[in-house]
Design an enzyme around this catalytic site. Structure first.
Site, short mmCIF file in Angstrom:
data_model
loop_
_atom_site.label_atom_id
_atom_site.label_comp_id
_atom_site.label_asym_id
_atom_site.label_seq_id
_atom_site.Cartn_x
_atom_site.Cartn_y
_atom_site.Cartn_z
N GLY A 18 0.78 -1.24 0.00
CA GLY A 18 0.00 0.00 0.00
C GLY A 18 0.81 1.29 0.00
O GLY A 18 1.70 1.49 -0.83
N ASP A 59 8.47 -6.75 13.49
CA ASP A 59 7.14 -6.51 14.04
C ASP A 59 7.29 -5.30 14.97
O ASP A 59 7.91 -5.41 16.04
CB ASP A 59 6.68 -7.75 14.81
CG ASP A 59 5.32 -7.54 15.48
OD1 ASP A 59 4.86 -6.37 15.56
OD2 ASP A 59 4.75 -8.54 15.95
N TYR A 159 -9.79 2.74 15.87
CA TYR A 159 -8.83 3.15 14.84
C TYR A 159 -8.71 4.67 14.81
O TYR A 159 -7.60 5.22 14.79
CB TYR A 159 -9.28 2.61 13.48
CG TYR A 159 -8.42 3.04 12.32
CD1 TYR A 159 -7.28 2.31 11.97
CD2 TYR A 159 -8.74 4.16 11.54
CE1 TYR A 159 -6.47 2.70 10.90
CE2 TYR A 159 -7.94 4.55 10.47
CZ TYR A 159 -6.81 3.81 10.16
OH TYR A 159 -6.02 4.21 9.10
N PRO A 189 -3.92 10.45 5.06
CA PRO A 189 -4.59 9.99 3.85
C PRO A 189 -6.10 9.94 4.05
O PRO A 189 -6.60 9.90 5.19
CB PRO A 189 -4.04 8.58 3.65
CG PRO A 189 -2.89 8.44 4.59
CD PRO A 189 -3.13 9.38 5.71
N VAL A 192 -8.00 5.28 0.78
CA VAL A 192 -7.01 4.93 -0.23
C VAL A 192 -7.18 3.48 -0.67
O VAL A 192 -7.33 2.58 0.17
CB VAL A 192 -5.57 5.12 0.33
CG1 VAL A 192 -4.55 5.05 -0.81
CG2 VAL A 192 -5.44 6.44 1.07
N ASP A 193 -7.11 3.25 -1.97
CA ASP A 193 -7.29 1.92 -2.53
C ASP A 193 -6.05 1.05 -2.28
O ASP A 193 -5.15 0.99 -3.11
CB ASP A 193 -7.55 2.05 -4.04
CG ASP A 193 -7.96 0.72 -4.66
OD1 ASP A 193 -8.11 -0.26 -3.90
OD2 ASP A 193 -8.15 0.68 -5.88
#
Ligand SMILES: NC(=O)c1ccc[n+]([C@@H]2O[C@H](COP(=O)([O-])OP(=O)(O)OC[C@H]3O[C@@H](n4cnc5c(N)ncnc54)[C@H](O)[C@@H]3O)[C@@H](O)[C@H]2O)c1
Length: 264
Positions: A18, A59, A159, A189, A192-193
């Site tokens: 992404g 991570d 979120y 953003p 977003v795709d």
């Protein structure tokens, strides 16, 4: 291409997919030297191979991995000019159904890990010489979201809180680190795709009993600039924030969303 980032060194987290991957491609094209970090080590390694850059599996929720990741940057270059603190996860859930585990999982990656990555990098940046040709020692860039604004999104309560928290942390860092000539800014953003939005669409359409793709269609229908956002739409801002052109800017959160959220 102008190569505005010639020889600048940058660590990008969440670089395998992404927005992180799009930023990696663009920063590399602008001449930056990159360390691509991701939970998905194979994905980061593949992209790094394509771009002739380095990668590290990490991570960011694990302190030992953060140390190893940051060590890798300093071992490679003896310094780090730019951090793109971008790794993140999402979950679609009605406010009244979010559990303590849901809350903790989202916060652990999007806020807690982002904070400790920032801290680990900044601890070393304060001790390094300025970036060659710049008055600054380093530049911190964090991927927040427009979800940090307008009271968040109805199905993204935890979120949205994590991203509002990240904007707050970035601004505190901007204050504290300004005397050390380190800047801290957020990219926000819109919709977003990316694989993340594929997940949002899948979960949201399941909740509503809609056809797959319907949530994305509704969310992107009213975008003033008339088309859905792609990861590449963020890369101009990423280059600007990584370059000398933004050296006098700190503590800001910049929306790149086609006009979805105008103003504060
Ligand atoms: N897609 C959107 O519409 C959108 C909107 C606003 C903000 N954002 C933010 O942009 C950032 C990138 O999102 P994206 O859309 O490119 O998502 P994505 O899912 O395509 O990529 C996220 C990457 O982060 C990595 N990652 C997740 N947890 C990690 C961990 N613990 N350690 C290391 N890496 C980890 C994943 O493996 C993945 O490669 C995220 O912070 C996200 O919250 C996305």
């Amino acid at each position: 291409m102008s190569r505005r980032l010639e020889k600048r060194t940058a660590l990008i987290t969440g670089a395998a997919s992404g927005i992180g991957a799009a930023c990696a491609r663009r920063l590399a094209a602008e001449g930056a030297r990159l360390l691509l970090a991701d939970l998905d080590g194979a994905g980061a390694e593949k992209l790094a191979g394509e771009l002739g850059q380095a990668s590290v599996q990490a991570d960011v929720t694990r302190a030992a991995d953060i140390e190893r990741m940051v060590d890798a940057a300093w071992e490679r270059w003896g310094r780090l000019d730019v951090l793109v603190n971008n790794a993140g996860i999402v979950q679609v859930k009605p406010l009244l159904e979010i559990t303590e585990d849901d809350w903790d999982r989202i916060m652990r990656v999007n806020l807690r890990a982002a904070f400790f990555v920032l801290q680990a990098v900044a601890r070393r940046m304060v001790r390094q010489a300025p970036i060659p040709g710049s008055e600054l020692r380093g530049k911190l860039i964090h991927t927040a979201s427009i979800a940090a604004y307008r009271g968040g999104q109805p199905l993204l309560g935890h979120y949205s809180a994590s991203k509002a928290g990240l904007v707050s942390v970035s601004r505190t860092a901007a204050q504290v680190l300004a005397p050390h000539r380190i800047t801290s800014n957020c990219m926000c953003p819109g919709a977003v795709d990316t694989p993340m939005w594929k997940q949002i669409d899948a979960d949201w359409t399941t909740l509503e009993g809609w056809e797959r793709g319907e949530a994305w269609k509704r969310r992107t229908a009213g975008i003033p600039l008339g088309r859905p956002e792609v990861a590449e739409d963020l890369t101009g801002l990423a280059v600007f924030l990584a370059s000398a052109d933004s050296d006098y800017m700190t503590g800001q959160a910049v929306k790149v969303d086609g006009g979805l959220v105008m103003g504060d």
